[in-house]
Every structure is written in structure tokens, then in C-alpha cells.
Design an enzyme around this catalytic site. Structure first.
Site, PDB file in Angstrom:
ATOM      1  N   SER A 141       0.848  -1.198   0.000  1.00 11.69           N
ATOM      2  CA  SER A 141       0.000   0.000   0.000  1.00 11.69           C
ATOM      3  C   SER A 141       0.881   1.245   0.000  1.00 11.69           C
ATOM      4  CB  SER A 141      -0.871   0.021   1.257  1.00 11.69           C
ATOM      5  OG  SER A 141      -1.437   1.311   1.457  1.00 11.69           O
ATOM      6  N   TYR A 154      -1.277  -1.062  10.162  1.00  9.38           N
ATOM      7  CA  TYR A 154      -1.373  -1.324   8.712  1.00  9.38           C
ATOM      8  C   TYR A 154      -0.108  -0.855   7.984  1.00  9.38           C
ATOM      9  CZ  TYR A 154      -3.755  -1.182   4.090  1.00  9.38           C
ATOM     10  OH  TYR A 154      -4.135  -1.366   2.773  1.00  9.38           O
TER      11      TYR A 154
HETATM   12  N1  CAA Z   1      -2.069  13.455  11.465  1.00  8.69           N
HETATM   13  C1  CAA Z   1      -1.874  13.748  12.753  1.00  8.69           C
HETATM   14  N2  CAA Z   1      -2.893  13.786  13.644  1.00  8.69           N
HETATM   15  C2  CAA Z   1      -4.111  13.524  13.182  1.00  8.69           C
HETATM   16  C3  CAA Z   1      -4.359  13.200  11.840  1.00  8.69           C
HETATM   17  C4  CAA Z   1      -3.262  13.187  10.958  1.00  8.69           C
HETATM   18  N3  CAA Z   1      -3.420  12.882   9.657  1.00  8.69           N
HETATM   19  N4  CAA Z   1      -5.686  12.979  11.688  1.00  8.69           N
HETATM   20  C5  CAA Z   1      -6.232  13.171  12.897  1.00  8.69           C
HETATM   21  N5  CAA Z   1      -5.296  13.495  13.797  1.00  8.69           N
HETATM   22  C6  CAA Z   1      -5.479  13.796  15.213  1.00  8.69           C
HETATM   23  C7  CAA Z   1      -6.695  14.699  15.398  1.00  8.69           C
HETATM   24  O1  CAA Z   1      -6.330  16.042  15.253  1.00  8.69           O
HETATM   25  C8  CAA Z   1      -7.113  14.367  16.816  1.00  8.69           C
HETATM   26  O2  CAA Z   1      -6.260  15.033  17.714  1.00  8.69           O
HETATM   27  P1  CAA Z   1      -6.836  15.558  19.134  1.00  8.69           P
HETATM   28  O3  CAA Z   1      -7.326  14.338  19.862  1.00  8.69           O
HETATM   29  O4  CAA Z   1      -5.649  16.185  19.770  1.00  8.69           O
HETATM   30  O5  CAA Z   1      -7.938  16.514  18.799  1.00  8.69           O
HETATM   31  C9  CAA Z   1      -6.794  12.875  16.943  1.00  8.69           C
HETATM   32  O6  CAA Z   1      -5.806  12.597  15.912  1.00  8.69           O
HETATM   33  C10 CAA Z   1      -8.006  12.004  16.709  1.00  8.69           C
HETATM   34  O7  CAA Z   1      -8.488  12.266  15.385  1.00  8.69           O
HETATM   35  P2  CAA Z   1      -9.934  11.843  14.901  1.00  8.69           P
HETATM   36  O8  CAA Z   1     -10.963  12.745  15.493  1.00  8.69           O
HETATM   37  O9  CAA Z   1      -9.941  11.700  13.408  1.00  8.69           O
HETATM   38  O10 CAA Z   1     -10.086  10.435  15.599  1.00  8.69           O
HETATM   39  P3  CAA Z   1     -11.102   9.338  15.317  1.00  8.69           P
HETATM   40  O11 CAA Z   1     -10.924   8.365  16.411  1.00  8.69           O
HETATM   41  O12 CAA Z   1     -12.454   9.870  15.019  1.00  8.69           O
HETATM   42  O13 CAA Z   1     -10.583   8.693  13.933  1.00  8.69           O
HETATM   43  C11 CAA Z   1      -9.174   7.489  12.492  1.00  8.69           C
HETATM   44  C12 CAA Z   1      -9.298   8.135  13.857  1.00  8.69           C
HETATM   45  C13 CAA Z   1     -10.180   6.332  12.373  1.00  8.69           C
HETATM   46  C14 CAA Z   1      -7.761   6.896  12.393  1.00  8.69           C
HETATM   47  C15 CAA Z   1      -9.458   8.515  11.393  1.00  8.69           C
HETATM   48  O14 CAA Z   1      -8.614   9.626  11.581  1.00  8.69           O
HETATM   49  C16 CAA Z   1      -9.222   7.999  10.005  1.00  8.69           C
HETATM   50  O15 CAA Z   1     -10.028   7.241   9.448  1.00  8.69           O
HETATM   51  N6  CAA Z   1      -8.121   8.405   9.373  1.00  8.69           N
HETATM   52  C17 CAA Z   1      -7.776   7.966   8.010  1.00  8.69           C
HETATM   53  C18 CAA Z   1      -6.874   6.746   8.075  1.00  8.69           C
HETATM   54  C19 CAA Z   1      -6.658   6.236   6.690  1.00  8.69           C
HETATM   55  O16 CAA Z   1      -6.189   6.912   5.789  1.00  8.69           O
HETATM   56  N7  CAA Z   1      -7.019   4.938   6.468  1.00  8.69           N
HETATM   57  C20 CAA Z   1      -6.923   4.366   5.171  1.00  8.69           C
HETATM   58  C21 CAA Z   1      -7.933   3.232   5.090  1.00  8.69           C
HETATM   59  S1  CAA Z   1      -8.046   2.557   3.434  1.00  8.69           S
HETATM   60  C22 CAA Z   1      -6.597   1.758   3.280  1.00  8.69           C
HETATM   61  O17 CAA Z   1      -5.884   1.516   4.207  1.00  8.69           O
HETATM   62  C23 CAA Z   1      -6.236   1.319   1.900  1.00  8.69           C
HETATM   63  C24 CAA Z   1      -4.884   1.751   1.571  1.00  8.69           C
HETATM   64  O18 CAA Z   1      -3.956   0.971   1.662  1.00  8.69           O
HETATM   65  C25 CAA Z   1      -4.673   3.104   1.003  1.00  8.69           C
HETATM   66  P1  NAP Z   2     -11.704  -5.547   0.360  1.00 10.11           P
HETATM   67  O1  NAP Z   2     -12.686  -5.288  -0.711  1.00 10.11           O
HETATM   68  O2  NAP Z   2     -12.108  -5.398   1.775  1.00 10.11           O
HETATM   69  O3  NAP Z   2     -11.095  -7.004   0.113  1.00 10.11           O
HETATM   70  C1  NAP Z   2     -10.269  -7.645   1.041  1.00 10.11           C
HETATM   71  C2  NAP Z   2     -10.500  -9.118   0.905  1.00 10.11           C
HETATM   72  O4  NAP Z   2      -9.625  -9.839   1.803  1.00 10.11           O
HETATM   73  C3  NAP Z   2     -11.922  -9.536   1.252  1.00 10.11           C
HETATM   74  O5  NAP Z   2     -12.406 -10.417   0.265  1.00 10.11           O
HETATM   75  C4  NAP Z   2     -11.755 -10.231   2.580  1.00 10.11           C
HETATM   76  O6  NAP Z   2     -12.715 -11.225   2.816  1.00 10.11           O
HETATM   77  C5  NAP Z   2     -10.391 -10.853   2.419  1.00 10.11           C
HETATM   78  N1  NAP Z   2      -9.843 -11.254   3.704  1.00 10.11           N
HETATM   79  C6  NAP Z   2      -9.729 -10.487   4.825  1.00 10.11           C
HETATM   80  N2  NAP Z   2      -9.205 -11.218   5.823  1.00 10.11           N
HETATM   81  C7  NAP Z   2      -8.980 -12.458   5.321  1.00 10.11           C
HETATM   82  C8  NAP Z   2      -8.474 -13.650   5.868  1.00 10.11           C
HETATM   83  N3  NAP Z   2      -8.042 -13.732   7.147  1.00 10.11           N
HETATM   84  N4  NAP Z   2      -8.391 -14.755   5.077  1.00 10.11           N
HETATM   85  C9  NAP Z   2      -8.809 -14.706   3.804  1.00 10.11           C
HETATM   86  N5  NAP Z   2      -9.312 -13.608   3.224  1.00 10.11           N
HETATM   87  C10 NAP Z   2      -9.403 -12.503   3.977  1.00 10.11           C
HETATM   88  O7  NAP Z   2     -10.442  -4.612   0.200  1.00 10.11           O
HETATM   89  P2  NAP Z   2      -9.564  -4.240  -1.076  1.00 10.11           P
HETATM   90  O8  NAP Z   2      -9.520  -2.774  -1.144  1.00 10.11           O
HETATM   91  O9  NAP Z   2      -9.980  -5.030  -2.253  1.00 10.11           O
HETATM   92  O10 NAP Z   2      -8.132  -4.723  -0.550  1.00 10.11           O
HETATM   93  C11 NAP Z   2      -7.376  -5.745  -1.180  1.00 10.11           C
HETATM   94  C12 NAP Z   2      -5.920  -5.579  -0.784  1.00 10.11           C
HETATM   95  O11 NAP Z   2      -5.440  -4.345  -1.307  1.00 10.11           O
HETATM   96  C13 NAP Z   2      -5.682  -5.524   0.725  1.00 10.11           C
HETATM   97  O12 NAP Z   2      -4.466  -6.170   1.040  1.00 10.11           O
HETATM   98  C14 NAP Z   2      -5.539  -4.035   0.989  1.00 10.11           C
HETATM   99  O13 NAP Z   2      -4.784  -3.778   2.140  1.00 10.11           O
HETATM  100  C15 NAP Z   2      -4.819  -3.616  -0.276  1.00 10.11           C
HETATM  101  N6  NAP Z   2      -4.920  -2.197  -0.587  1.00 10.11           N
HETATM  102  C16 NAP Z   2      -6.132  -1.615  -0.769  1.00 10.11           C
HETATM  103  C17 NAP Z   2      -6.192  -0.279  -1.093  1.00 10.11           C
HETATM  104  C18 NAP Z   2      -7.478   0.441  -1.292  1.00 10.11           C
HETATM  105  O14 NAP Z   2      -7.426   1.672  -1.345  1.00 10.11           O
HETATM  106  N7  NAP Z   2      -8.604  -0.209  -1.430  1.00 10.11           N
HETATM  107  C19 NAP Z   2      -5.012   0.451  -1.220  1.00 10.11           C
HETATM  108  C20 NAP Z   2      -3.794  -0.179  -1.019  1.00 10.11           C
HETATM  109  C21 NAP Z   2      -3.762  -1.524  -0.716  1.00 10.11           C
HETATM  110  P3  NAP Z   2     -13.992 -10.872   3.763  1.00 10.11           P
HETATM  111  O15 NAP Z   2     -14.616  -9.640   3.181  1.00 10.11           O
HETATM  112  O16 NAP Z   2     -14.824 -12.086   3.685  1.00 10.11           O
HETATM  113  O17 NAP Z   2     -13.392 -10.628   5.117  1.00 10.11           O
END
Ligand code: CAA
Ligand code: NAP
Length: 247
Positions: A141, A154
Site C-alpha cells: 500500500s 497497517y
Molecule cells: N495526522 C496527525 N494527527 C491527526 C491526523 C493526521 N493525519 N488525523 C487526525 N489526527 C489527530 C486529530 O487532530 C485528533 O487530535 P486531538 O485528539 O488532539 O484533537 C486525533 O488525531 C483524533 O483524530 P480523529 O478525530 O480523526 O479520531 P477518530 O478516532 O475519530 O478517527 C481514524 C481516527 C479512524 C484513524 C481517522 O482519523 C481515520 O479514518 N483516518 C484515516 C486513516 C486512513 O487513511 N485509512 C486508510 C484506510 S483505506 C486503506 O488503508 C487502503 C490503503 O492501503 C490506502
Molecule cells: P476488500 O474489498 O475489503 O477485500 C479484502 C479481501 O480480503 C476480502 O475479500 C476479505 O474477505 C479478504 N480477507 C480479509 N481477511 C482475510 C483472511 N483472514 N483470510 C482470507 N481472506 C481474507 O479490500 P480491497 O480494497 O480489495 O483490498 C485488497 C488488498 O489491497 C488488501 O491487502 C488491501 O490492504 C490492499 N490495498 C487496498 C487499497 C485500497 O485503497 N482499497 C489500497 C492499497 C492496498 P472478507 O470480506 O470475507 O473478510
């Protein structure tokens, strides 16, 4: 072209489905590996068949569990033959700021996103080397490359995926087996749709291309890495992220 057997984990998720489809379009025999607790396998398979993908073989297994992976790959080999292409794609998020992160959230992400590479690759890499041909493709990622607040678990796992890829690539380079990673940016799947809308809006705005990636763009990269002409590329990480690197 030689038809290869490709096993894709997390096959029924957003990126996994597109990887299966693109590999099938490229002429490979695809084994779709899914989580045993996934309830909609039959529905998924029907959708694929309706879309023209009639030959997917399905096997169930938990990638975080070594014994489950052993049994799953044995079943895949019995149904489809030796695995030539492994796509380690299954993954999860348990996002939380580190101050609030619980040990089970750390363990779940490390086990599913990183230890899964041991569990799955162990089943196929030596046999690929014996046959003198193989492709191992690991889905990392952008957040493993740059780090992401809220994702210490992660980001650690996905950075580990890149380290694993580089090390194993060296071990297998002389055996005809390549090991590469893809580091996608934010792709439109349920994993990303789970982010709070206001947070996601900020993320999309930080992407130079101002959009999410498409799953098929990751599938196309897998097709390239799996191809004969990619045989000189190993230990590489393809960054496919709309220009998002360090924002
Ligand atoms: N950098 C530094 N501090 C941050 C920040 C950042 N980017 N974002 C938030 N904070 C701080 C806030 O300012 C807050 O500080 P205070 O407590 O001092 O006010 C504190 O962190 C808590 O922030 P939130 O209110 O956002 O906290 P929350 O508990 O509601 O949410 C979270 C936390 C779930 C991690 C949320 O911030 C979030 O979803 N962030 C995005 C994370 C992200 O990008 N995930 C990707 C998922 S998809 C994926 O993973 C695929 C992939 O590979 C790309
Ligand atoms: P997704 O739609 O949630 O797919 C993830 C898949 O992994 C689901 O089918 C899930 O099955 C399966 N899985 C989870 N835990 C498992 C386990 N213990 N054993 C077997 N299968 C399992 O997410 P996605 O976006 O397609 O993600 C695919 C990959 O790309 C992940 O490794 C993710 O970290 C990576 N990635 C995603 C993004 C993005 O932006 N979407 C970016 C960078 C990297 P169930 O749903 O049944 O649990």
C-alpha cells in the site's frame, strides 16, 4: 501463450475481483481464494459467470492461519493444478490512532496482512523454484511506503510486505521465480468506503489526480507482472497511486 494457474487471495473483495477478471482475460486459469466466513460466495460466483467469467475455481481458507493455508493450497492444486502465480491480496484495516490502538487491532492486521505472506508463499515457492517458473505478487500500500496517521498497524504490515518482497526476490532470482509488490494508492473498494466521508474527502483532495484508483488498474498491473516479458523484474514495488507519495 502458456496458460498458467493463478491463485488470488481475498479474491471476492474489490481489488481481488478485478485481479481475477484481468488474469482470466489474459488467459490464465484463476483460483479465487476466499475467507471461509464470507457468506456471499455463491452470489459472487453467479455474478462472475453472468459477466462471462465461467471458469473460476473457488477455495476457502483463512490467510492468517498456516494450517488453513496448507489445506487451501492443497485443494487448489487438486482442482486446478500447481500454482504458477500467487497474488497475496487479502487484507484488512483496523484504523485507530496509536494512543488508542488495542493489541488485538495490532495483531489482527499484522497476522492478516503480513504473516499471511509466510503462510501462503510457503505453500508454493519451493515448488515454483523446482519447476523453474513462478510469479509471486504481494499487495502492499502507499501507506506502507509513506506511513499514515491512524494506521501504525497497517503501515507496519504493508512496509513489511515490501521488505519480504525484496528479500525473497533475491532468494528466488536464479530459479525463474520473480517476487514483486504493488503499492496501490486509495482505490474505490469497500475498504476505502469505510473511511469517514469528511476524512475521505480530504484524502481525495490530496491525490494529485483528484480521484480514487480503479480496481482494474491494479488487475492490469498483476497481468503485467505475471507476463513472460516481466521476467527480468524482481524485488520491485510498483507505486500506482495517482501521484500521492508524501502528502
Ligand atoms: N495526522 C496527525 N494527527 C491527526 C491526523 C493526521 N493525519 N488525523 C487526525 N489526527 C489527530 C486529530 O487532530 C485528533 O487530535 P486531538 O485528539 O488532539 O484533537 C486525533 O488525531 C483524533 O483524530 P480523529 O478525530 O480523526 O479520531 P477518530 O478516532 O475519530 O478517527 C481514524 C481516527 C479512524 C484513524 C481517522 O482519523 C481515520 O479514518 N483516518 C484515516 C486513516 C486512513 O487513511 N485509512 C486508510 C484506510 S483505506 C486503506 O488503508 C487502503 C490503503 O492501503 C490506502
Ligand atoms: P476488500 O474489498 O475489503 O477485500 C479484502 C479481501 O480480503 C476480502 O475479500 C476479505 O474477505 C479478504 N480477507 C480479509 N481477511 C482475510 C483472511 N483472514 N483470510 C482470507 N481472506 C481474507 O479490500 P480491497 O480494497 O480489495 O483490498 C485488497 C488488498 O489491497 C488488501 O491487502 C488491501 O490492504 C490492499 N490495498 C487496498 C487499497 C485500497 O485503497 N482499497 C489500497 C492499497 C492496498 P472478507 O470480506 O470475507 O473478510
Amino acid at each position: 501463450m502458456t496458460q498458467r494457474v493463478a491463485l488470488v487471495t481475498g479474491a471476492m473483495g474489490g481489488i481481488g475481483t478485478a485481479v481475477c477478471q484481468e488474469l482470466a482475460k489474459a488467459g490464465h486459469k484463476v483460483v479465487a481464494a476466499y475467507h471461509p466466513q464470507f457468506d456471499n460466495k455463491d452470489e459472487w460466483l453467479k455474478e462472475q459467470q453472468a459477466a462471462g467469467f465461467k471458469d473460476f475455481v473457488c477455495v476457502a481458507g483463512d490467510v492468517s492461519d498456516l494450517a488453513s493455508c496448507q489445506a487451501m493450497v492443497a485443494e487448489a492444486e487438486a482442482k486446478a493444478g500447481p500454482v504458477d502465480i500467487l497474488v497475496n491480496n487479502a487484507g484488512i484495516t483496523r484504523d485507530r490512532m496509536f494512543a488508542k490502538m488495542e493489541k488485538d487491532q495490532w495483531d489482527a492486521v499484522i497476522n492478516t496482512n503480513l504473516s499471511s505472506l509466510f503462510n501462503m508463499t510457503k505453500q508454493v515457492s519451493a515448488k515454483m523454484a523446482e519447476r523453474g517458473w513462478g510469479r509471486i505478487i504481494n499487495i502492499s500500500s502507499v501507506n506502507g511506503v509513506k506511513g499514515q496517521a491512524g494506521q501504525a498497524n497497517y503501515s507496519a504490515a504493508k512496509a513489511g510486505v515490501i521488505g519480504f518482497t525484496k528479500a525473497l526476490a533475491q532468494e528466488l532470482a536464479a530459479k525463474g521465480v520473480t517476487v514483486n509488490a504493488i503499492a496501490p494508492g486509495y482505490i474505490a473498494t469497500k475498504m476505502v468506503m469505510a473511511i469517514k466521508p469528511e476524512v475521505l474527502e480530504g484524502i481525495v483532495n490530496s491525490v494529485p489526480m483528484k480521484r480514487l484508483g480503479k480496481p482494474e488498474e491494479m488487475g492490469a498491473a498483476c497481468v503485467y507482472i505475471a507476463s513472460e516479458n516481466a521476467g527480468f523484474m524482481t524485488g520491485a514495488t510498483l507505486n500506482i497511486n495517482g501521484g500521492l507519495y508524501y502528502q
